[in-house]
Write a protein that holds these residues in place. Structure first.
Motif, PDB file in Angstrom:
ATOM      1  N   VAL A 142      30.434 -19.564   4.957  1.00 54.07           N
ATOM      2  CA  VAL A 142      31.264 -20.774   5.051  1.00 54.07           C
ATOM      3  C   VAL A 142      32.589 -20.595   4.319  1.00 54.07           C
ATOM      4  O   VAL A 142      33.173 -21.534   3.799  1.00 54.07           O
ATOM      5  CB  VAL A 142      30.530 -22.024   4.520  1.00 54.07           C
TER       6      VAL A 142
ATOM      7  N   VAL B 125      28.146 -26.558   9.635  1.00 52.61           N
ATOM      8  CA  VAL B 125      26.783 -26.253   9.223  1.00 52.61           C
ATOM      9  C   VAL B 125      26.030 -27.537   8.901  1.00 52.61           C
ATOM     10  O   VAL B 125      24.877 -27.723   9.315  1.00 52.61           O
ATOM     11  CB  VAL B 125      26.773 -25.304   8.003  1.00 52.61           C
TER      12      VAL B 125
ATOM     13  N   VAL C 116      27.430 -19.790  10.779  1.00 48.85           N
ATOM     14  CA  VAL C 116      27.446 -21.053  11.517  1.00 48.85           C
ATOM     15  C   VAL C 116      26.717 -20.880  12.848  1.00 48.85           C
ATOM     16  O   VAL C 116      25.894 -21.723  13.235  1.00 48.85           O
ATOM     17  CB  VAL C 116      28.892 -21.531  11.745  1.00 48.85           C
TER      18      VAL C 116
ATOM     19  N   LYS D 280      33.913 -25.074   8.350  1.00 47.25           N
ATOM     20  CA  LYS D 280      32.624 -24.384   8.484  1.00 47.25           C
ATOM     21  C   LYS D 280      31.511 -25.131   7.763  1.00 47.25           C
ATOM     22  O   LYS D 280      30.384 -25.231   8.267  1.00 47.25           O
ATOM     23  CB  LYS D 280      32.737 -22.951   7.967  1.00 47.25           C
TER      24      LYS D 280
ATOM     25  N   PHE E 186      24.490 -20.836   1.520  1.00 44.60           N
ATOM     26  CA  PHE E 186      25.626 -20.186   2.172  1.00 44.60           C
ATOM     27  C   PHE E 186      26.643 -19.711   1.144  1.00 44.60           C
ATOM     28  O   PHE E 186      26.997 -20.426   0.206  1.00 44.60           O
ATOM     29  CB  PHE E 186      26.332 -21.170   3.110  1.00 44.60           C
TER      30      PHE E 186
ATOM     31  N   ILE F 289      22.669 -20.468  12.378  1.00 48.09           N
ATOM     32  CA  ILE F 289      21.860 -21.330  11.517  1.00 48.09           C
ATOM     33  C   ILE F 289      20.830 -22.162  12.272  1.00 48.09           C
ATOM     34  O   ILE F 289      19.685 -22.302  11.842  1.00 48.09           O
ATOM     35  CB  ILE F 289      22.755 -22.225  10.626  1.00 48.09           C
TER      36      ILE F 289
END
Length: 243
Positions: free
Chosen positions: A211, A229, A190, A225, A207, A193
């Motif tokens: 996550v 994202v 996270v 999460k 991911f 990114i």
């Protein structure tokens, strides 16, 4: 539009949470700790049903990988894989995630052609076997010669894609304007990114542990999460292509 977000699911609950929190696509696997193996038909059908309930639905791509010994397969392996590809299509999935190499560390073109034929129009993602090829640029050229291959999943030849940003940027440029999208994954978090997307200009990210609860592969998907994202990707301004 935002950068496409693909999330690995290993259970129906994983897939449902990822879809609810904004994942654009699901990669369904079992044995995530081994890099992903082919899930059961029952799980594929259940996940497709679970994420197809929303009006638009979320595409489910299913890994087809018979074992984790290597990406070099014999005739028996291919017989299993092709049957699994057909079963994935029958179960209603959007596409397959597959990869195969020859003993020289090059993409097995004949094996890939056979898998594409069995996929019968399904989307095809070439998975992390790509990162074990001897020459990533040459391997991408091979994949660009297959119209059915719409994504190549890569960490740029590194254990973590965060350590391969220049390579990812080069691959993105190489694939620009083609039918194939560079799907960057492995090691994304996270926190990292936004900077990663800005540096590489990728159109799609993948991911897994990043996550999940506690950042571990055996834990369930963490709704918060995924949402974080997705929010970060939504402000990136890079067009996503769902394939």
């Amino acid at each position: 539009m935002s950068v496409l977000l693909e999330v690995i699911a290993t259970t129906v609950a994983d897939a449902r949470i990822a879809a609810q929190e904004g994942a654009d696509r699901i990669e369904l696997v079992t044995a995530m700790g081994e890099g992903g193996l082919t899930p059961s038909v029952g799980l594929i059908e259940a996940v497709v049903a679970a994420v197809s309930i929303p009006a638009a639905g979320v595409p489910v791509n299913v890994i087809v990988r018979p074992h984790s010994r290597s990406f070099v397969y014999d005739a028996d392996d291919y017989a299993v894989m092709l049957r699994d590809v057909r079963a994935v299509k029958e179960a209603g999935a959007n596409g397959i995630v597959i990869g195969m190499l020859n003993a020289n560390g090059e993409i097995d073109r004949d094996g890939l052609s056979r898998a594409i034929d069995a996929a019968d129009g399904m989307a095809v993602t070439f998975h992390h076997a790509f990162d074990e090829t001897r020459d990533l640029r040459a391997a991408l050229d091979v994949l660009l010669g297959f119209d059915a291959v719409t994504n190549v999943l890569t960490s740029g030849g590194k254990a973590s894609v965060l350590n391969a940003q220049p390579t990812i940027q080069e691959l993105v440029k190489q694939a620009a304007g083609s039918h194939c999208t560079v799907l960057a994954g492995a090691g994304l978090t996270v926190d990292a990114i936004a900077g990663f997307v800005s540096a590489t200009q990728v159109e799609a990210v993948h991911f897994g542990s990043g996550v999940r609860v506690g950042g571990t592969g055996l834990a369930p998907v963490d709704a918060e999460k995924v949402a974080q994202v997705k929010a970060l990707l939504n402000v990136s301004g890079i067009a996503a292509r769902v394939r």
